[in-house]
Design an enzyme around this catalytic site. Structure first.
Site, PDB file in Angstrom:
ATOM      1  N   HIS A 317       2.965   3.691   5.991  1.00 44.80           N
ATOM      2  CA  HIS A 317       3.236   5.081   5.619  1.00 44.80           C
ATOM      3  C   HIS A 317       3.957   5.798   6.770  1.00 44.80           C
ATOM      4  CE1 HIS A 317       0.874   4.410   2.013  1.00 44.80           C
ATOM      5  NE2 HIS A 317       0.044   3.747   2.799  1.00 44.80           N
ATOM      6  N   HIS A 394      -2.244  -1.382   7.275  1.00 46.29           N
ATOM      7  CA  HIS A 394      -2.654  -0.371   6.302  1.00 46.29           C
ATOM      8  C   HIS A 394      -4.163  -0.149   6.369  1.00 46.29           C
ATOM      9  CE1 HIS A 394       1.031   0.303   3.841  1.00 46.29           C
ATOM     10  NE2 HIS A 394       1.389  -0.819   4.470  1.00 46.29           N
ATOM     11  N   GLU A 456      -5.242  -4.865   5.454  1.00 46.03           N
ATOM     12  CA  GLU A 456      -6.019  -3.673   5.102  1.00 46.03           C
ATOM     13  C   GLU A 456      -7.251  -3.689   5.998  1.00 46.03           C
ATOM     14  OE1 GLU A 456      -5.188  -1.284   3.136  1.00 46.03           O
ATOM     15  OE2 GLU A 456      -3.944  -2.012   1.478  1.00 46.03           O
TER      16      GLU A 456
END
Length: 493
Positions: A317, A394, A456
């Site tokens: 992001h 992430h 993740e």
């Protein structure tokens, strides 16, 4: 105390003397009196009436610490102990305890101008234990003092937070009543956190009035952090000290000693000018598939034989795209913190060359322009620089706070071994549940030409994991683990 009792004795003698009656009584100086373990010596001997021990009224008052009063008109003695009231009448074997009649073995009497009460009867009526020890000829009374019941803690009054305002370097939290507010600081980025206790949000707006009126304050946000805690987070451009001033109508955070931020460290390798691929891959969010074919993988030499291995580190992001949010954390901040620490490890290794898709300065520029970093840009940075490996960092999220754990994604078989090696180190570092490695069509690992994975780290929606991930120590531990995994994979491939 004794003077007071003597005064009471004179009072009773004065009023009771004219009511003296002849009774079959005998003084017995040999009888001892023990009250609550202490020996009490009356000024006059105890009396035996019909085999029962009678004691002077003042002795009962002194020994038990109770209130005794005399009603001369009705020849009545009243004994009061807390909520218990005992009424006795001279010459009567009937007593009244809180209005209820009780029978006595022997009646109160007046002997030699002194009032004597039946010791056992009084003790039992007061709820005390009365006993006789024949060996020492002692009358023994033990009365347990019942402490008053503890006061129930008062339930704190819940207040409402009606608005949050910024006026230059003062953040004002308007509240409907006085309550306690606690504060602490956090780093990377520098933040001041104010938790208003026993409070609920009473504003439908998420905006902070007057925000942007001081350059030291980058952002102010607030939320119902817990059912009874409203959290206000003030993100700083640099650093500052502060005072927290509380009143019945507001809590004010006043910044002082404001320091400008240090110049941002430039990225290790400036990202090249992004050019669109011949066939531009679609923008695919993690988890969404696509029918477009990925770019072909070029033939490369073994990584272990290369003088320098070029690795692209992607902080997931960026800019306007916050990623997942929750528990006072933003995904883009957490991923950047880990990515920067990983890059620092790699820069110290002569075998490795690192290219970051995003650093602090780039993220600031993107945020100010109100844009996000497109996934296709990240793919182009890796492909156009002929990177040997790609890793995208992430933070996971779920609609339930119970979701937890660490997982690693890969797209094709050439990346499966890479994913397994990194994941082995990563799950040990996080200490979170192992959600294994999985195959997926995420754009940044599908359209990159080199072995590519997406990790993740944990769940931002899980309060415990989010709290861990916010700490610099945790972020460094994850960065160290990924670095160790990269070294192992390069040595074996």
């Amino acid at each position: 105390m004794r003077k007071t009792l003597c005064g009471l004795g004179i009072f009773l003698v004065f009023f009771l003397g004219i009511f003296s009656v002849a009774v079959q009584a005998a003084a017995d100086p040999s009888i001892q009196l023990l009250i609550n373990g202490s020996k009490v010596k009356p000024e006059v001997p105890l009396q035996l009436v019909n085999g029962r021990t009678l004691v002077p009224v003042y002795t009962i008052q002194e020994g038990l610490g109770i209130k005794v009063s005399w009603d001369g008109k009705n020849r009545k003695v009243t004994v009061v102990d807390g909520s218990k009231k005992i009424e006795l009448t001279i010459g009567s074997k009937t007593a009244r305890v809180n209005g209820t009649q009780k029978k006595l073995d022997v009646a109160p009497v007046i002997i030699g101008n002194r009032t004597f009460l039946p010791f056992r009867a009084i003790g039992e009526l007061l709820g005390a234990e009365v006993d006789w020890e024949n060996k020492t000829r002692s009358v023994i009374l033990n009365k347990t003092v019942t402490p008053p019941p503890p006061k129930k803690p008062e339930t704190p009054q819940t207040v409402k937070v009606t608005s949050i305002q910024q006026n230059d370097q003062v953040i004002s939290i308007q509240i409907s009543g006085k309550t306690e507010a606690k504060s602490f600081t956090m780093s990377e980025p520098n933040r001041i956190v104010v938790d208003v206790q026993n409070a609920t949000l009473a504003t439908a707006s998420s905006a902070v009035s007057g925000q942007g009126t001081h350059p030291a304050i980058q952002n102010v946000r607030f939320s119902q952090f817990e059912p009874d805690v409203v959290r206000v987070v003030v993100e700083l451009a640099g650093s500052a000290k502060y005072d927290l001033v509380q009143s019945a109508s507001k809590v004010e955070l006043k910044l002082k000693d404001i320091q400008s931020p240090e110049p941002s460290v430039p990225p290790v390798t400036n990202p090249p000018v992004v050019t669109e691929p011949v066939e531009k891959p679609p923008i695919v969010a993690p988890g969404n598939g696509t029918t477009q074919q990925p770019n072909p993988t070029p033939t490369t030499d073994p990584l272990s034989l290369k003088d320098r291995v070029r690795i692209v580190v992607d902080a997931g992001h960026g800019g306007k795209d916050m990623g997942a949010t929750g528990n006072n954390a933003r995904e883009k901040d957490l991923t950047l913190g880990i990515a920067q620490r990983l890059a620092n490890n790699m820069m110290a290794d002569p075998k490795l060359e690192v290219i970051m898709t995003r650093d602090s300065e780039l993220d600031r520029q993107l945020t100010e322009r109100g844009v996000k970093q497109e996934l296709s840009e990240k793919v182009n940075i890796a492909n156009n620089n002929n990177a040997d490996l790609f890793i995208s960092i992430h933070i996971n999220s779920s609609t339930s706070a119970s979701g937890k754990g660490t997982e690693t994604y890969y797209h094709n078989d050439k990346s499966k071994g890479y994913a397994s090696t990194i994941h082995k180190h990563l799950v040990q570092a996080t200490g979170f549940p192992d959600r294994k490695i999985k195959q997926a069509n995420f754009q940044v690992i599908k359209y990159t030409k080199m072995p590519a994975i997406l990790i993740e780290v944990g769940f931002i929606s899980n309060p415990a994991e989010a709290k861990e991930m916010l700490t610099p120590e945790f972020q460094q531990r994850v960065a160290d683990a990924v670095y160790a995994g990269l070294k192992e994979y390069i040595e074996n491939n």
